[in-house]
Write a protein that holds these residues in place. Structure first.
Motif, PDB file in Angstrom:
ATOM      1  N   ASP A 132      -2.856  -1.383   2.889  1.00 22.88           N
ATOM      2  CA  ASP A 132      -3.266  -0.415   4.082  1.00 22.88           C
ATOM      3  C   ASP A 132      -2.093  -0.624   4.919  1.00 22.88           C
ATOM      4  N   CYS A 133      -1.020   0.272   4.655  1.00 17.04           N
ATOM      5  CA  CYS A 133       0.160   0.346   5.489  1.00 17.04           C
ATOM      6  C   CYS A 133       0.071   0.958   6.709  1.00 17.04           C
ATOM      7  N   GLU A 134      -0.736   1.782   6.863  1.00 16.72           N
ATOM      8  CA  GLU A 134      -1.126   2.488   8.049  1.00 16.72           C
ATOM      9  C   GLU A 134      -2.336   2.140   8.630  1.00 16.72           C
ATOM     10  N   GLY A 135      -2.930   1.187   8.692  1.00 13.58           N
ATOM     11  CA  GLY A 135      -4.243   0.669   9.160  1.00 13.58           C
ATOM     12  C   GLY A 135      -4.208   0.577  10.847  1.00 13.58           C
ATOM     13  N   THR A 136      -5.258  -0.117  11.261  1.00 12.25           N
ATOM     14  CA  THR A 136      -5.308  -0.372  12.595  1.00 12.25           C
ATOM     15  C   THR A 136      -4.043  -0.921  13.268  1.00 12.25           C
ATOM     16  N   ALA A 137      -3.422  -1.721  12.433  1.00 13.34           N
ATOM     17  CA  ALA A 137      -1.964  -2.304  12.937  1.00 13.34           C
ATOM     18  C   ALA A 137      -1.190  -2.015  11.942  1.00 13.34           C
ATOM     19  N   PRO A 138      -0.317  -0.727  12.010  1.00  9.12           N
ATOM     20  CA  PRO A 138       0.538  -0.179  11.232  1.00  9.12           C
ATOM     21  C   PRO A 138       1.726  -1.286  10.645  1.00  9.12           C
ATOM     22  N   CYS A 139       2.099  -1.290   9.462  1.00  6.24           N
ATOM     23  CA  CYS A 139       3.138  -2.114   9.117  1.00  6.24           C
ATOM     24  C   CYS A 139       4.549  -1.927   9.811  1.00  6.24           C
ATOM     25  N   PRO A 140       5.344  -2.719  10.325  1.00  5.62           N
ATOM     26  CA  PRO A 140       6.557  -2.052  11.009  1.00  5.62           C
ATOM     27  C   PRO A 140       7.706  -1.877  10.121  1.00  5.62           C
ATOM     28  N   LEU A 141       7.408  -2.210   8.775  1.00  2.97           N
ATOM     29  CA  LEU A 141       8.323  -1.900   7.534  1.00  2.97           C
ATOM     30  C   LEU A 141       8.015  -0.431   6.899  1.00  2.97           C
TER      31      LEU A 141
END
Length: 147
Positions: free
Chosen positions: A90-99
């Motif tokens: 889940d790369c774009e979830g509630t806390a999106p991944c900075p990468l």
């Protein structure tokens, strides 16, 4: 990758029905055979009926039966359909991944997920109950009663 419990249960229900022959086990019997709670099995059966993979009949002499579409359905297509279109991570979830914008992991995971489905695509529900699985399913308590 890990299947949702409901997807795992759906595949087991379809496999159980694939060996039922002319018998029509009930949802309660299939739930007992597959060692899953009846309420969960009932939800899965309703979903599989909605998708045209099995038929249900109420009343005396009623029960569940696999449709021709269910018998010939690709296991990969069933799993894709039940699991949904989501990514493994889940790369774009509630806390999106900075990468997220330049990450190579996301693409690698997506390719691995597609390889998983591709390995299941040529297999049908009927293939899944070939020896030794079919005879094992026929040995389950309600299968012995209804056959």
């Amino acid at each position: 990758m890990r299947l949702l419990r409901s997807t795992d249960m759906a595949l087991r229900v379809l496999m159980r029905l694939a060996v039922a022959g002319k018998s029509t086990p009930t949802t309660r019997e299939v739930a007992a055979d597959m060692n899953v709670p009846y309420t969960h099995a009932a939800k899965v059966v309703a979903e599989l009926q909605h998708r045209g993979l099995l038929e249900t009949r109420r009343g005396r002499g009623g029960g569940l039966s696999l449709t021709e579409a269910g018998r010939d359905a690709s296991v990969g297509a069933i799993v894709r359909d039940l699991e949904g279109e989501g990514d493994v991570a889940d790369c774009e979830g509630t806390a999106p991944c900075p990468l997220n914008s330049d990450c190579r992991l996301r693409g690698a995971l997506r390719r691995a997920q597609e390889a998983f489905y591709a390995a299941l695509d040529p297999l049908t529900v009927a293939d899944m109950v070939a020896d030794p699985t079919g005879p094992l399913l026929l040995g389950l308590p309600s299968a012995r009663r209804t056959s």
